[in-house]
Write an enzyme that holds these catalytic residues in place. Sequence first.
Site, PDB file in Angstrom:
ATOM      1  N   GLU A  41       0.843  -1.196   0.000  1.00  0.00           N
ATOM      2  CA  GLU A  41       0.000   0.000   0.000  1.00  0.00           C
ATOM      3  C   GLU A  41       0.872   1.237   0.000  1.00  0.00           C
ATOM      4  O   GLU A  41       1.568   1.528   0.969  1.00  0.00           O
ATOM      5  CB  GLU A  41      -0.912  -0.008   1.236  1.00  0.00           C
ATOM      6  N   ARG A  45       0.541  10.311   0.255  1.00  0.00           N
ATOM      7  CA  ARG A  45       0.887  11.401   1.172  1.00  0.00           C
ATOM      8  C   ARG A  45       2.070  12.192   0.682  1.00  0.00           C
ATOM      9  O   ARG A  45       2.457  13.173   1.293  1.00  0.00           O
ATOM     10  CB  ARG A  45       1.279  10.818   2.532  1.00  0.00           C
ATOM     11  N   THR A  68      -4.475   6.171   1.638  1.00  0.00           N
ATOM     12  CA  THR A  68      -4.791   7.574   1.926  1.00  0.00           C
ATOM     13  C   THR A  68      -5.601   8.200   0.792  1.00  0.00           C
ATOM     14  O   THR A  68      -5.460   9.391   0.495  1.00  0.00           O
ATOM     15  CB  THR A  68      -3.519   8.422   2.204  1.00  0.00           C
ATOM     16  N   LYS A 128     -11.017  -1.653   6.689  1.00  0.00           N
ATOM     17  CA  LYS A 128      -9.837  -1.407   7.516  1.00  0.00           C
ATOM     18  C   LYS A 128     -10.361  -0.852   8.845  1.00  0.00           C
ATOM     19  O   LYS A 128     -11.203   0.057   8.842  1.00  0.00           O
ATOM     20  CB  LYS A 128      -8.985  -0.386   6.761  1.00  0.00           C
TER      21      LYS A 128
HETATM   22  O1  LIG Z   1      -2.667   6.809   5.225  1.00  0.00           O
HETATM   23  C1  LIG Z   1      -3.712   6.216   5.462  1.00  0.00           C
HETATM   24  O2  LIG Z   1      -4.592   5.991   4.628  1.00  0.00           O
HETATM   25  C2  LIG Z   1      -3.992   5.761   6.812  1.00  0.00           C
HETATM   26  O3  LIG Z   1      -5.093   5.401   7.064  1.00  0.00           O
HETATM   27  C3  LIG Z   1      -2.953   5.754   7.828  1.00  0.00           C
HETATM   28  C4  LIG Z   1      -2.089   4.515   7.888  1.00  0.00           C
HETATM   29  O4  LIG Z   1      -2.789   3.366   7.598  1.00  0.00           O
HETATM   30  C5  LIG Z   1      -1.482   4.450   9.224  1.00  0.00           C
HETATM   31  O5  LIG Z   1      -0.746   5.623   9.443  1.00  0.00           O
HETATM   32  C6  LIG Z   1      -0.577   3.298   9.462  1.00  0.00           C
HETATM   33  O6  LIG Z   1      -0.434   3.228  10.841  1.00  0.00           O
HETATM   34  P1  LIG Z   1       0.935   2.959  11.572  1.00  0.00           P
HETATM   35  O7  LIG Z   1       1.341   1.577  11.243  1.00  0.00           O
HETATM   36  O8  LIG Z   1       0.595   3.159  13.014  1.00  0.00           O
HETATM   37  O9  LIG Z   1       1.881   4.014  11.072  1.00  0.00           O
END
Ligand SMILES: O=C(O)C(=O)C[C@H](O)[C@H](O)COP(=O)(O)O
Length: 204
Positions: A41, A45, A68, A128
């Site tokens: 994925e 960003r 995202t 999710k």
């Molecule tokens: O960018 C997106 O669409 C999101 O929904 C955020 C990510 O899925 C999380 O930031 C991952 O989480 P961590 O593993 O805690 O870093």
Amino acid sequence: MKPIEQLMRTAPVIPVLVIDDVNDAVPMAEALVAGGLRVLEVTLRTPAALDAIRAMRGVEGAIVGAGTVTNQDQLQAAIDAGSQFIVSPGLTDTLGRAAVRAEIPFLPGIANAGDIMRGLDLGLTHFKFFPAEANGGIPALKALAGPFGDVKFCPTGGVKQDTAAHWLAIEQVLCVGGSWLVGKGERDWAEVEARAAEAAALAG
Ligand SMILES: O=C(O)C(=O)C[C@H](O)[C@H](O)COP(=O)(O)O
């Protein structure tokens, strides 16, 4: 089996990737795939994200999606770049309808029963759970999953290698997502491959 379910069953962990330099895309994907994580994925960003998706599509064995994705324009841009699936932090009717219309595997974020019900109205059954830890962790997901027996989840947000197995032990959890596989600015691809192999060995 729905394509999204097939995708979620491919590997126990979906690496969530933030790519600043497009030159990292191919070696990163190669390392993750070599470690056994094929579903990747790429979050939208960074300005490099769409080019990274295009580049990663050339890596044998990789299944590349966009994360995202929060609106229809991003959905279209992600599809045009070759994304094979779409992940969103949340679910709006507009984005949900557009993703269903585009017939692309779609994994929208849900955080409560109303979100799940809005998804079910659109014909979506795979979500999710985001942000997984901050939103109450395993007890919260178990409580939420109870009334929705046919729904499947990919908890993401705060999940790490040493907690992933606990999430994966929940019957309705098919995989987890996480950003721990590749650190910010990391270019030690052997280390990334080793981390991916450890994650791939988790029981899905
Ligand atoms: O960018 C997106 O669409 C999101 O929904 C955020 C990510 O899925 C999380 O930031 C991952 O989480 P961590 O593993 O805690 O870093």
